[in-house]
Design a protein around this motif. Sequence first.
Motif, mmCIF file in Angstrom:
data_model
loop_
_atom_site.group_PDB
_atom_site.id
_atom_site.type_symbol
_atom_site.label_atom_id
_atom_site.label_comp_id
_atom_site.label_asym_id
_atom_site.label_seq_id
_atom_site.Cartn_x
_atom_site.Cartn_y
_atom_site.Cartn_z
ATOM 1 N N CYS A 45 0.814 -1.213 0.000
ATOM 2 C CA CYS A 45 0.000 0.000 0.000
ATOM 3 C C CYS A 45 0.848 1.262 0.000
ATOM 4 O O CYS A 45 0.430 2.293 -0.503
ATOM 5 C CB CYS A 45 -0.931 0.001 1.195
ATOM 6 S SG CYS A 45 -1.967 -1.456 1.255
ATOM 7 N N ALA A 197 -7.833 -3.128 10.149
ATOM 8 C CA ALA A 197 -7.601 -4.414 9.496
ATOM 9 C C ALA A 197 -8.221 -4.408 8.115
ATOM 10 O O ALA A 197 -9.325 -3.911 7.939
ATOM 11 C CB ALA A 197 -8.209 -5.528 10.330
ATOM 12 N N PHE A 198 -7.496 -4.943 7.131
ATOM 13 C CA PHE A 198 -8.066 -4.974 5.780
ATOM 14 C C PHE A 198 -7.619 -6.192 4.996
ATOM 15 O O PHE A 198 -7.544 -6.171 3.779
ATOM 16 C CB PHE A 198 -7.751 -3.679 5.023
ATOM 17 C CG PHE A 198 -6.292 -3.299 4.995
ATOM 18 C CD1 PHE A 198 -5.478 -3.675 3.950
ATOM 19 C CD2 PHE A 198 -5.735 -2.555 6.032
ATOM 20 C CE1 PHE A 198 -4.138 -3.323 3.917
ATOM 21 C CE2 PHE A 198 -4.397 -2.188 6.008
ATOM 22 C CZ PHE A 198 -3.591 -2.582 4.951
ATOM 23 N N ARG A 201 -10.694 -7.681 3.125
ATOM 24 C CA ARG A 201 -11.055 -6.831 1.993
ATOM 25 C C ARG A 201 -10.167 -7.144 0.790
ATOM 26 O O ARG A 201 -10.646 -7.365 -0.313
ATOM 27 C CB ARG A 201 -10.912 -5.345 2.346
ATOM 28 C CG ARG A 201 -11.133 -4.439 1.152
ATOM 29 C CD ARG A 201 -11.017 -2.961 1.468
ATOM 30 N NE ARG A 201 -9.680 -2.507 1.805
ATOM 31 C CZ ARG A 201 -8.672 -2.406 0.943
ATOM 32 N NH1 ARG A 201 -8.841 -2.721 -0.317
ATOM 33 N NH2 ARG A 201 -7.483 -1.993 1.333
ATOM 34 N N TYR A 235 -17.406 -2.295 2.023
ATOM 35 C CA TYR A 235 -16.479 -2.803 1.005
ATOM 36 C C TYR A 235 -17.219 -3.023 -0.313
ATOM 37 O O TYR A 235 -17.409 -4.152 -0.755
ATOM 38 C CB TYR A 235 -15.876 -4.142 1.463
ATOM 39 C CG TYR A 235 -14.946 -4.080 2.647
ATOM 40 C CD1 TYR A 235 -14.455 -2.877 3.152
ATOM 41 C CD2 TYR A 235 -14.517 -5.255 3.256
ATOM 42 C CE1 TYR A 235 -13.595 -2.854 4.226
ATOM 43 C CE2 TYR A 235 -13.650 -5.234 4.340
ATOM 44 C CZ TYR A 235 -13.195 -4.027 4.826
ATOM 45 O OH TYR A 235 -12.335 -4.015 5.890
ATOM 46 N N ALA A 352 -0.045 -1.052 9.477
ATOM 47 C CA ALA A 352 -0.373 0.359 9.259
ATOM 48 C C ALA A 352 0.111 1.189 10.445
ATOM 49 O O ALA A 352 0.689 0.656 11.389
ATOM 50 C CB ALA A 352 -1.878 0.526 9.079
ATOM 51 N N GLY A 353 -0.134 2.484 10.396
ATOM 52 C CA GLY A 353 0.322 3.372 11.461
ATOM 53 C C GLY A 353 1.643 4.014 11.076
ATOM 54 O O GLY A 353 1.929 4.216 9.896
ATOM 55 N N VAL A 426 -1.185 -2.156 14.154
ATOM 56 C CA VAL A 426 -1.020 -0.716 14.030
ATOM 57 C C VAL A 426 0.190 -0.285 14.855
ATOM 58 O O VAL A 426 0.266 -0.548 16.053
ATOM 59 C CB VAL A 426 -2.283 0.046 14.473
ATOM 60 C CG1 VAL A 426 -2.097 1.538 14.322
ATOM 61 C CG2 VAL A 426 -3.495 -0.408 13.658
ATOM 62 N N ALA B 89 -5.693 3.336 12.476
ATOM 63 C CA ALA B 89 -4.576 3.982 11.791
ATOM 64 C C ALA B 89 -4.902 5.450 11.519
ATOM 65 O O ALA B 89 -4.055 6.324 11.684
ATOM 66 C CB ALA B 89 -4.261 3.252 10.494
ATOM 67 N N GLN B 93 -3.188 8.922 13.391
ATOM 68 C CA GLN B 93 -2.526 9.882 12.512
ATOM 69 C C GLN B 93 -3.339 11.152 12.286
ATOM 70 O O GLN B 93 -3.151 11.854 11.298
ATOM 71 C CB GLN B 93 -2.146 9.193 11.201
ATOM 72 C CG GLN B 93 -1.038 8.175 11.465
ATOM 73 C CD GLN B 93 -0.578 7.472 10.209
ATOM 74 O OE1 GLN B 93 0.276 7.969 9.497
ATOM 75 N NE2 GLN B 93 -1.152 6.322 9.942
ATOM 76 N N GLY B 130 -10.872 0.494 5.548
ATOM 77 C CA GLY B 130 -9.903 -0.523 5.145
ATOM 78 C C GLY B 130 -8.800 -0.040 4.228
ATOM 79 O O GLY B 130 -8.211 -0.816 3.500
ATOM 80 N N CYS B 131 -8.495 1.246 4.262
ATOM 81 C CA CYS B 131 -7.347 1.756 3.485
ATOM 82 C C CYS B 131 -6.292 2.238 4.463
ATOM 83 O O CYS B 131 -5.772 3.343 4.340
ATOM 84 C CB CYS B 131 -7.748 2.929 2.613
ATOM 85 S SG CYS B 131 -8.843 2.504 1.295
ATOM 86 N N CYS B 132 -5.996 1.409 5.467
ATOM 87 C CA CYS B 132 -5.237 1.868 6.623
ATOM 88 C C CYS B 132 -3.849 2.390 6.286
ATOM 89 O O CYS B 132 -3.296 3.182 7.021
ATOM 90 C CB CYS B 132 -5.150 0.751 7.642
ATOM 91 S SG CYS B 132 -6.758 0.034 7.972
ATOM 92 N N SER B 133 -3.275 1.923 5.185
ATOM 93 C CA SER B 133 -1.928 2.394 4.854
ATOM 94 C C SER B 133 -1.944 3.769 4.219
ATOM 95 O O SER B 133 -0.897 4.342 3.964
ATOM 96 C CB SER B 133 -1.249 1.419 3.914
ATOM 97 O OG SER B 133 -1.148 0.182 4.547
ATOM 98 N N LEU B 134 -3.141 4.267 3.931
ATOM 99 C CA LEU B 134 -3.237 5.590 3.326
ATOM 100 C C LEU B 134 -3.820 6.588 4.315
ATOM 101 O O LEU B 134 -4.363 7.611 3.947
ATOM 102 C CB LEU B 134 -4.109 5.533 2.073
ATOM 103 C CG LEU B 134 -3.683 4.524 1.001
ATOM 104 C CD1 LEU B 134 -4.722 4.428 -0.097
ATOM 105 C CD2 LEU B 134 -2.352 4.927 0.396
ATOM 106 N N PRO B 146 -6.536 10.178 0.051
ATOM 107 C CA PRO B 146 -5.605 9.547 0.987
ATOM 108 C C PRO B 146 -4.626 10.526 1.633
ATOM 109 O O PRO B 146 -4.443 11.645 1.139
ATOM 110 C CB PRO B 146 -4.860 8.569 0.095
ATOM 111 C CG PRO B 146 -4.838 9.214 -1.251
ATOM 112 C CD PRO B 146 -6.063 10.082 -1.350
#
Lengths: 594, 182
Positions: A45, A197-198, A201, A235, A352-353, A426, B89, B93, B130-134, B146
Amino acid sequence: MSGGLIINVGEGTCGIAAGAPEVTELLKKRFPDATFTSVGCIGMCHQEVMVEITNQDGKSYLWGNVSKKNLPKIVRFHRGEADLPEQLLIKSTDNPDTEKSQYLIKQTRIALRNVGELNPTSMAQFQERGGYLAIEKILKGEKPMTPEDVIAEVKIANIRGRGGAGFPAAIKWGFARGAPGDVKYLVCNGDEGDPGAFMDRSLLEGDPHSVLEGMLIAAYAIGASKGYAYIRAEYPLAVEYFGKALEDARSAGYLGKNILGSDFSFDIKIKEGAGAFVCGEETALLSSIEGERGMPRIRPPFPAIKGVFGHPTIINNVETLSNIPWIINNGGSAYAEIGTDQSNGTKVFALAGTIKRGGLVEVPMGMTIRHVLEDIGGGSPTGRPLKAVQLGGPSGGCIPESMFDTLIDYDEIDATGAIMGSGGMVVMDSKSCMVDLARYFLEFTQLESCGKCTFCRIGTTRMKELLTKICEGEGTMEDIETLEELAPNIKQASLCGLGQTAPNPVQTTLKYFRDEYIAHVKDHRCPGGVCKGLITHTIIQKDCTGCSICERYCPVDAIEGTLKKPDTWVIDQQICINCGMCVEVCNPDAILAA
Amino acid sequence: MSNASLEATVDPAEVQGWINNLGTEPSAAVPLLQAVQRAFGYLPRKAMDLIVANTEINASQLFGVATFYAQFRLDPVGRNLIKVCHGTACHVQGADRLNTSLRHILGMKDEEEDTASNGSYTVEDVACIGCCSLAPVMLIGEQAFPNLKGADAQRHLVKHAKTVGEILPGQQDKDDEKGGKS
């Protein structure tokens, strides 16, 4: 010139969010003759938008962080007009082992074996990669497998439920197999409600047919004729792609009456969730399918004996199901070889985080948390040291940096007070507040508690109130004791997993970060600089340029000064709400939050 | 503040069409409400009454379901819907700042308020998209934005408002004030 190019663009939800459609559109203009495929998210990502371009000579290049701006460099390279733009390359046929590709190289991809490698709406591509071979092997292989054979194979693999509870899948299947009843149900739990969490998805979006094949195998094993795929309404892409997969599988004879000419019949309906965290719990999910409020039921009877509409029902998580075809194709022992004694196979995490390389990560059980965070995730992006990692979302707990060498194993993680959970991971650095995090999770569980059990309903409310009080600097040492007293009571007196785990975030942060709680209570100080009631914002006039941008963005008009005169700028502490907008917009970093 | 102008007009034939497709048994309650919400952005009382009158679902079940799940709302939404993600996330942030800055420019001062006074935008908090990395992420309509800071959220909203021809009440206040000062 561009005739033979094959271009794959990652168009999962995150790819789309990062701007993939824009990039695709431009690429189509530049290379009108190329073959385009929209693939699922490969899980990097942090590198979105990703584009893979294969030249006529068969050499492929995976590009990361592609944008409208830097796309011309890539286009010129593929036209042979410019040198390779190194900074955008993740890997190529000639250079597969780059620093960026370590993220993928260090993983073991079983559940995610197809994600990002194929077009999720193409059944043909799925079959090219070995799709539906497992169900064919079972139903019409040289030695067809009986349902008992299938259960035995999965038992050898010793795969534990990936939804969080970690109950061995084969044992659960055995219960339903043996339960009396003509009609049995198989439910795929795709109600991934854990914030952070994804995994599910990405699987449903990126490789829906593998989940479907896993459902077929599970249904065959337990003798189910009807299935539900319960997918979160949040989703939409997953619902769309899974729906497409169902249609295609039905017309190819993999779904419906007498599958592949056998006497096994099974069909699946999609049920869209409607936004309730508690529906991730098995019995609440059943109530929801039946059209009721998603409230858990007393067990026993277990769903395997009495589930949807009173029939024996097995509920398996998306990730569990997508591992099943691999286990049938490669054998249970091949799967069991990976991992530790008690936790076999791999686990997918959503990283993530505050982490350099976030995304989906699938690793063998038995790897250390540190390995995942540092070697794969690349560690802290901010230069500040990592402080903790939160596993398992609102049901889980925080593991401090000093315990990052803990192995990824159900029992090892349980011993820390956190849980493996469904895979949310996270990461937090020193600029985060553990008390605020505990408050955040309790606010979440309090809101999501269905209200059936008094201890969960009122207990989480009281915990949230106490944590809010501490975050506002009004807490006392007695409040900390009350929290510690409430936690075990809520766990013991709640019917379902939500209440039984809700105090985990509080208990683990109290265990590992007690000093932060004490700093809030005794010193009225938030060490992470997060809690609004305990920080103030001031302008460092020697660094200020007097540009006035902070004034423009201040939502409460607390900032005043004269343009281009740094020594005139001040924040009115009476008005300031400590939202931090000014810090974000200040270019010379002239605003101090402490 | 009244958003009477945002109330939807419900066509009974349309509701009956959903009932014909989705069934009349109690287990159809969630899909039926989802169909209604998809069409109107919320659950108008009239549509719910029609469901109760024409299916086996009784009023207490339907209202119970409608108030249990986070997806459903009983009040009309603004002409545009903004969803601010508050997953873990996004929270760590700074997702809160997106709300602060969006509400500011939309002139929403009362905490209970979630729709701008001119009916232009509704700001909703959602659990996790569910787009936690963004992170942090928000959606305006279907489009996701994002890696936002508070100021970015405001910028995207201003741009969006321009394209769809909406007026942002908070922006107007600030401009008036500036005009008054000079």
